[in-house]
Motif scaffolding. Structure first.
Motif, mmCIF file in Angstrom:
data_model
loop_
_atom_site.group_PDB
_atom_site.id
_atom_site.type_symbol
_atom_site.label_atom_id
_atom_site.label_comp_id
_atom_site.label_asym_id
_atom_site.label_seq_id
_atom_site.Cartn_x
_atom_site.Cartn_y
_atom_site.Cartn_z
ATOM 1 N N ARG A 131 0.832 -1.197 0.000
ATOM 2 C CA ARG A 131 0.000 0.000 0.000
ATOM 3 C C ARG A 131 0.873 1.257 0.000
ATOM 4 O O ARG A 131 1.659 1.471 0.928
ATOM 5 C CB ARG A 131 -0.935 0.013 1.214
ATOM 6 C CG ARG A 131 -1.847 -1.201 1.278
ATOM 7 C CD ARG A 131 -2.795 -1.159 2.473
ATOM 8 N NE ARG A 131 -3.550 -2.398 2.578
ATOM 9 C CZ ARG A 131 -4.653 -2.668 1.918
ATOM 10 N NH1 ARG A 131 -5.151 -1.732 1.100
ATOM 11 N NH2 ARG A 131 -5.282 -3.824 2.053
ATOM 12 N N GLY A 132 0.722 2.032 -1.064
ATOM 13 C CA GLY A 132 1.483 3.275 -1.181
ATOM 14 C C GLY A 132 0.562 4.470 -1.281
ATOM 15 O O GLY A 132 -0.455 4.549 -0.586
ATOM 16 N N GLU A 133 0.884 5.379 -2.185
ATOM 17 C CA GLU A 133 0.092 6.596 -2.347
ATOM 18 C C GLU A 133 -0.116 6.872 -3.831
ATOM 19 O O GLU A 133 0.847 7.012 -4.586
ATOM 20 C CB GLU A 133 0.809 7.778 -1.696
ATOM 21 C CG GLU A 133 0.053 9.087 -1.778
ATOM 22 C CD GLU A 133 0.816 10.219 -1.110
ATOM 23 O OE1 GLU A 133 0.222 10.877 -0.236
ATOM 24 O OE2 GLU A 133 1.998 10.445 -1.450
ATOM 25 N N ALA A 134 -1.386 6.946 -4.223
ATOM 26 C CA ALA A 134 -1.681 7.272 -5.608
ATOM 27 C C ALA A 134 -1.280 8.717 -5.899
ATOM 28 O O ALA A 134 -1.472 9.607 -5.061
ATOM 29 C CB ALA A 134 -3.170 7.078 -5.878
ATOM 30 N N ASN A 135 -0.754 8.934 -7.110
ATOM 31 C CA ASN A 135 -0.344 10.279 -7.481
ATOM 32 C C ASN A 135 -0.172 10.343 -8.990
ATOM 33 O O ASN A 135 -0.240 9.317 -9.682
ATOM 34 C CB ASN A 135 0.947 10.685 -6.762
ATOM 35 C CG ASN A 135 0.954 12.153 -6.381
ATOM 36 O OD1 ASN A 135 0.410 12.996 -7.097
ATOM 37 N ND2 ASN A 135 1.576 12.462 -5.240
ATOM 38 N N THR B 177 11.582 11.244 -6.073
ATOM 39 C CA THR B 177 11.928 11.215 -4.640
ATOM 40 C C THR B 177 10.710 11.417 -3.744
ATOM 41 O O THR B 177 10.776 11.121 -2.548
ATOM 42 C CB THR B 177 12.976 12.291 -4.323
ATOM 43 O OG1 THR B 177 12.477 13.567 -4.757
ATOM 44 C CG2 THR B 177 14.295 11.992 -5.032
ATOM 45 N N ASP B 178 9.615 11.908 -4.299
ATOM 46 C CA ASP B 178 8.415 12.144 -3.503
ATOM 47 C C ASP B 178 7.417 10.983 -3.579
ATOM 48 O O ASP B 178 6.354 11.044 -2.961
ATOM 49 C CB ASP B 178 7.706 13.418 -3.980
ATOM 50 C CG ASP B 178 8.504 14.677 -3.687
ATOM 51 O OD1 ASP B 178 9.342 14.640 -2.760
ATOM 52 O OD2 ASP B 178 8.299 15.686 -4.389
ATOM 53 N N ARG B 179 7.748 9.976 -4.304
ATOM 54 C CA ARG B 179 6.787 8.901 -4.544
ATOM 55 C C ARG B 179 6.815 7.834 -3.449
ATOM 56 O O ARG B 179 7.872 7.520 -2.901
ATOM 57 C CB ARG B 179 7.054 8.236 -5.894
ATOM 58 C CG ARG B 179 6.945 9.190 -7.064
ATOM 59 C CD ARG B 179 7.127 8.480 -8.387
ATOM 60 N NE ARG B 179 7.022 9.428 -9.503
ATOM 61 C CZ ARG B 179 6.718 9.086 -10.746
ATOM 62 N NH1 ARG B 179 6.500 7.822 -11.046
ATOM 63 N NH2 ARG B 179 6.632 10.010 -11.682
ATOM 64 N N ARG B 180 5.615 7.289 -3.196
ATOM 65 C CA ARG B 180 5.474 6.067 -2.390
ATOM 66 C C ARG B 180 4.830 5.032 -3.310
ATOM 67 O O ARG B 180 3.634 4.778 -3.255
ATOM 68 C CB ARG B 180 4.623 6.313 -1.146
ATOM 69 C CG ARG B 180 5.230 7.290 -0.155
ATOM 70 C CD ARG B 180 4.296 7.563 1.001
ATOM 71 N NE ARG B 180 3.895 6.317 1.650
ATOM 72 C CZ ARG B 180 2.653 6.052 2.035
ATOM 73 N NH1 ARG B 180 1.669 6.916 1.801
ATOM 74 N NH2 ARG B 180 2.358 4.896 2.621
ATOM 75 N N ASP B 181 5.665 4.446 -4.163
ATOM 76 C CA ASP B 181 5.184 3.611 -5.272
ATOM 77 C C ASP B 181 5.250 2.136 -4.885
ATOM 78 O O ASP B 181 6.332 1.547 -4.824
ATOM 79 C CB ASP B 181 6.034 3.870 -6.510
ATOM 80 C CG ASP B 181 5.493 3.163 -7.750
ATOM 81 O OD1 ASP B 181 4.590 2.319 -7.606
ATOM 82 O OD2 ASP B 181 5.995 3.433 -8.859
#
Length: 400
Positions: A212-216, A224-228
């Protein structure tokens, strides 16, 4: 028989089979089975869990000899996995009747429902329910990819879902179960043998990994800002291969679900299913623990949360030694064969029933080892050798 069954559930593009539980293709397979039973004057029976039985002799007499397999398939599966065992069972019965043998025990051919678990995600549902290894409550919670529950699917197909459950009385009437199956590997091809006897089924299971990450936005979000979660998942796939190679086992991520599943969106959730199998329990535990450890490290590195859920598990299954040895003795005596005994990493209904009734398996040579694929194949001569071997075994068990 083979020609009549071959077109059922075959996809025109992939040429593979999509015979999923409680669908139209499944109903056609069931109709075919019933017709084969009735054509031979056998008593056709549908049990409480949707398994089909074709009886020669009194089902209530006890000490019955049962053979058969399943008719459903994995997505775009091959023609032989499952159906070869059912077709060969009817053919072996035909051969025995042509020999004029005298049956001293009841004989049955069975088609176990939903063996592959392609629709509801759990293998061997029909035999698990019968053996009490899956409760009715657990079965009622099974859901397919479209949100249809198992009870809804069964009811739509005309079967009462409230009737399902353990069937110890039926199992108590079975003296032996012998399942013929195409080999899902190349051991017989490498040894030059047409037919083999199974020794054991490797322990195996399925684990679900939820990253589980963060959709963007795929175009505007800095790396560097991604939680993929896709990165963690991809690295875990490679880790599974490494762990399996180190342990001499197998591990496969063969199914994946992605949310929101957009080409230009970073995923919020990647859900992957791990299938792992090994020759013994300790090795399997080592592989799965290694995969999970690596997955958690990758998830931490990418700011991703991870949940791991074991969805199913089957411990090592040692087939009944006395029955296995009797099969080898019968084949060696009557057919003049030196019968190889081999283990398998594939699960089967015979494995589910093994701690309830004496079970054994015969394997028919697969020249490529390919299975769960439209390319799955067995030569006609080898299939006929399997029928003869099964007939010899059934005669030795049911006609003495």
């Amino acid at each position: 028989m083979w020609r009549d069954l071959l077109p059922v559930g075959r996809h025109p593009d992939s040429r593979g089979y999509r015979r999923f539980a409680w669908t139209g293709a499944d109903a056609e397979c069931r109709d075919w089975f019933r017709e084969q039973a009735e054509a031979r004057g056998l008593v056709h029976e549908l049990d409480r869990n949707g398994n089909q039985w074709a009886w020669l002799g009194d089902p209530e007499a006890g000490d019955a000899v049962v053979t058969g397999s399943h008719l459903d398939s994995v997505p775009d599966g091959g023609a032989f996995d499952g159906p070869l065992g059912v077709v060969s069972s009817f053919a072996a019965l035909d051969e025995l009747l042509a020999r004029g043998v005298r049956f001293t025990k009841p004989l049955a051919v069975v088609n176990f429902g939903d063996e592959e678990g392609a629709r509801f995600g759990l293998a061997c549902v029909g035999s698990r329910l019968t053996a009490g290894r899956l409760t009715a409550e657990q079965a009622h919670r099974l859901t397919d990819g479209d949100g249809v529950t198992l009870p809804q699917a069964m009811e739509a197909a005309g079967h009462d879902p409230d009737a399902i459950g353990a069937d110890p009385e039926r199992l108590a009437r079975i003296g032996a179960f012998v399942e013929l199956h195409v080999e899902q590997g190349r051991a017989l091809d490498l040894s030059g043998d047409r037919v083999g006897v199974a020794s054991a089924i490797w322990p195996h299971g399925r684990w679900r990994f939820d990253f589980r990450g963060e959709a963007n936005h795929a175009g505007t979000t800095r790396l560097t800002d991604r939680r993929d979660p896709m990165l963690s998942y991809a690295e875990t796939v490679l880790a599974a291969r490494r762990e399996a190679e180190l342990a001499g086992a197998v591990a496969t991520f063969g199914k994946i679900s992605v949310e929101p599943n957009g080409v230009n969106a970073i995923p919020s959730l990647v859900r992957g299913w791990l299938d792992s199998r090994a020759a013994d329990q300790d090795t399997l535990d080592t592989v799965v623990a290694g995969v999970e450890k690596a997955a958690r490290a990758y998830a931490d590195a990418h700011g991703v949360d991870l949940d791991v859920v074991r969805e199913s598990f089957t411990p090592v299954v040692e087939f009944d030694h006395a029955l296995r040895d009797e099969l080898a003795r019968i084949l060696g005596r009557d057919a003049g064969l030196t019968v190889p005994v081999l283990g398998t990493g594939a699960g089967h209904d015979a494995g589910i029933l093994a701690d309830r009734v004496p079970t054994a398996m015969l394997f028919v040579r697969n020249p490529t080892g390919v299975s769960h694929s439209p390319a799955e194949h067995a030569a006609e001569d080898d299939c006929l050798a399997g029928v003869s071997a099964l007939a010899d075994v059934l005669e030795g068990l049911a006609c003495t």
